[in-house]
Design an enzyme around this catalytic site. Structure first.
Site, short mmCIF file in Angstrom:
data_model
loop_
_atom_site.label_atom_id
_atom_site.label_comp_id
_atom_site.label_asym_id
_atom_site.label_seq_id
_atom_site.Cartn_x
_atom_site.Cartn_y
_atom_site.Cartn_z
CG ASP A 1 -6.14 -2.15 25.80
OD1 ASP A 1 -7.14 -2.32 24.75
OD2 ASP A 1 -6.44 -1.08 26.61
CG ASN B 1 -14.28 -2.98 28.19
OD1 ASN B 1 -13.89 -1.98 28.99
ND2 ASN B 1 -15.00 -3.09 27.09
CG ASP C 1 -10.97 -2.88 25.61
OD1 ASP C 1 -11.01 -3.05 26.74
OD2 ASP C 1 -11.78 -1.71 25.14
CG ASP D 1 -10.46 6.23 24.63
OD1 ASP D 1 -10.06 5.41 24.11
OD2 ASP D 1 -11.54 6.26 25.20
CG HIS D 2 -8.05 1.79 24.85
ND1 HIS D 2 -8.31 0.75 25.68
CD2 HIS D 2 -9.36 2.25 25.02
CE1 HIS D 2 -9.34 0.66 26.29
NE2 HIS D 2 -10.12 1.50 25.62
CG ASP E 1 -12.62 6.15 21.25
OD1 ASP E 1 -13.97 5.60 21.44
OD2 ASP E 1 -12.37 7.31 21.45
CD GLU F 1 -14.93 1.46 21.70
OE1 GLU F 1 -15.79 2.25 22.14
OE2 GLU F 1 -13.78 1.51 22.49
CE1 TYR G 1 -14.45 -2.27 23.38
CE2 TYR G 1 -16.25 -2.29 21.81
CZ TYR G 1 -15.43 -1.83 22.97
OH TYR G 1 -16.15 -0.60 23.46
#
Length: 310
Positions: free
Chosen positions: A275, A205, A203, A300-301, A63, A89, A164
């Site tokens: 993830d 998503n 990630d 935040d991950h 992030d 990211e 990502y």
């Protein structure tokens, strides 16, 4: 995961929490329930067929690489000490990379991909202790590759792909694009898999099943848990790939890798498992462990780690 969708998610999560709270109001006031946390068990270092793990790969959506470096993310990496570190990211062009990471002697082979059009958007990286045979960027389709989302490294016995995956966005504005991505990305991976087996990490998503997020009911129309995205992941598995965590821990609930920054979601463990390490099925005999390092802070991950015998 992009910030745009977090308000929606958090609202859905909070709504579910609020709904259960109001149901309890009729009864005698209770202490709020303690959150159910996930304890990452001790690492298993031997595969089903009795081989010792000889490859350790870590993946982390940071992030924002520059902020993550300032938050001492690299201290955790040095402690974890993977053979390959994959980041998503990064939000950072190559010219803006912090010296703390570009000069890391532990990883002499470093590869970066960033968005062509937007500074501070998307971006992935791969840092290796040993030099891959070959490294490529993107998946061979301009509409996807301009966003700097994928790096593929070829090693002697397997490919490593870090990605990502595009977020479907607030209000699902990119859901159609995401469906195209899923189809094209699956075709890319299947083509690689015909040459040699692969490990995909990053990630992705999507929370695949209801067990993969805290509040499935409130999030069925939100990015990351739409039927279309979940179906895309189903199709990936049907194409001959395996979700390594679920292979080893099929019933494990409350194991998440992402928590919105809002409303103390992380301390309450109101999260999503976004993830993954996805493996070609032919690599399964060498799978030792698939870890969720949920104590590691800085994004935040949280990071995830794969132990495998290859």
């Amino acid at each position: 995961m992009k910030r745009g969708k977090k308000t929606e998610e958090a609202a859905a999560d909070e709504e579910n929490d609020a709904g259960s709270a109001s149901a309890k109001k009729g009864k005698k006031a209770k202490e709020p329930e303690a959150p159910i946390l996930y304890e990452d068990p001790p690492d298993k270092m031997t595969s089903k067929d009795g081989r010792n793990a000889n490859m350790k790969i870590t993946s982390w959506n940071v992030d924002g690489l520059r902020a993550w470096v300032k938050k001492k993310g690299l201290d955790w990496v040095r402690e974890e000490d993977p053979d390959v570190l994959c980041l998503q990211e990064t939000k950072c062009s190559e010219k803006s990379l912090p010296a703390d990471i570009t000069s890391m002697p532990e990883y002499p082979y470093k590869y970066w991909a960033a968005s062509d059009d937007k500074e501070g958007y998307s971006g992935v990286a791969m840092l290796c202790k040993t030099e891959p045979l070959k490294v490529t960027y993107g998946i061979g389709k301009e509409e996807h590759d301009k966003e700097g989302r994928t790096i593929t490294a070829e090693f002697p016995s397997f490919y490593l792909v870090t990605s990502y995956v595009p977020n479907a966005g607030k209000g699902l504005v990119r859901l159609d694009y995401r469906k195209t991505w899923d189809e094209d990305f699956r075709a890319y991976l299947s083509e690689l898999d015909m040459q040699k087996p692969l490990v995909l990490c990053g990630d992705l998503n999507v929370a695949h099943k209801e067990i993969d997020l805290k509040n499935p009911k409130g999030n069925k129309k939100n990015a990351g848990f739409t039927p279309e995205e979940r179906e895309g992941f189903d199709q990936l598995l049907e194409a001959g790939f395996v979700d390594s965590f679920r292979e080893l821990y099929p019933e494990q609930a409350n194991a998440y890798s992402f928590w919105t920054y809002m409303m103390n979601s992380r301390s309450k463990n109101v999260g999503w498992r976004l993830d993954y390490f996805v493996l070609s099925s032919s690599l399964l005999p060498g799978l030792c462990d698939s870890k969720i390092r949920n104590k590691a802070m800085g994004s935040d991950h949280c990071p995830i780690t794969l132990h495998i015998a290859v």
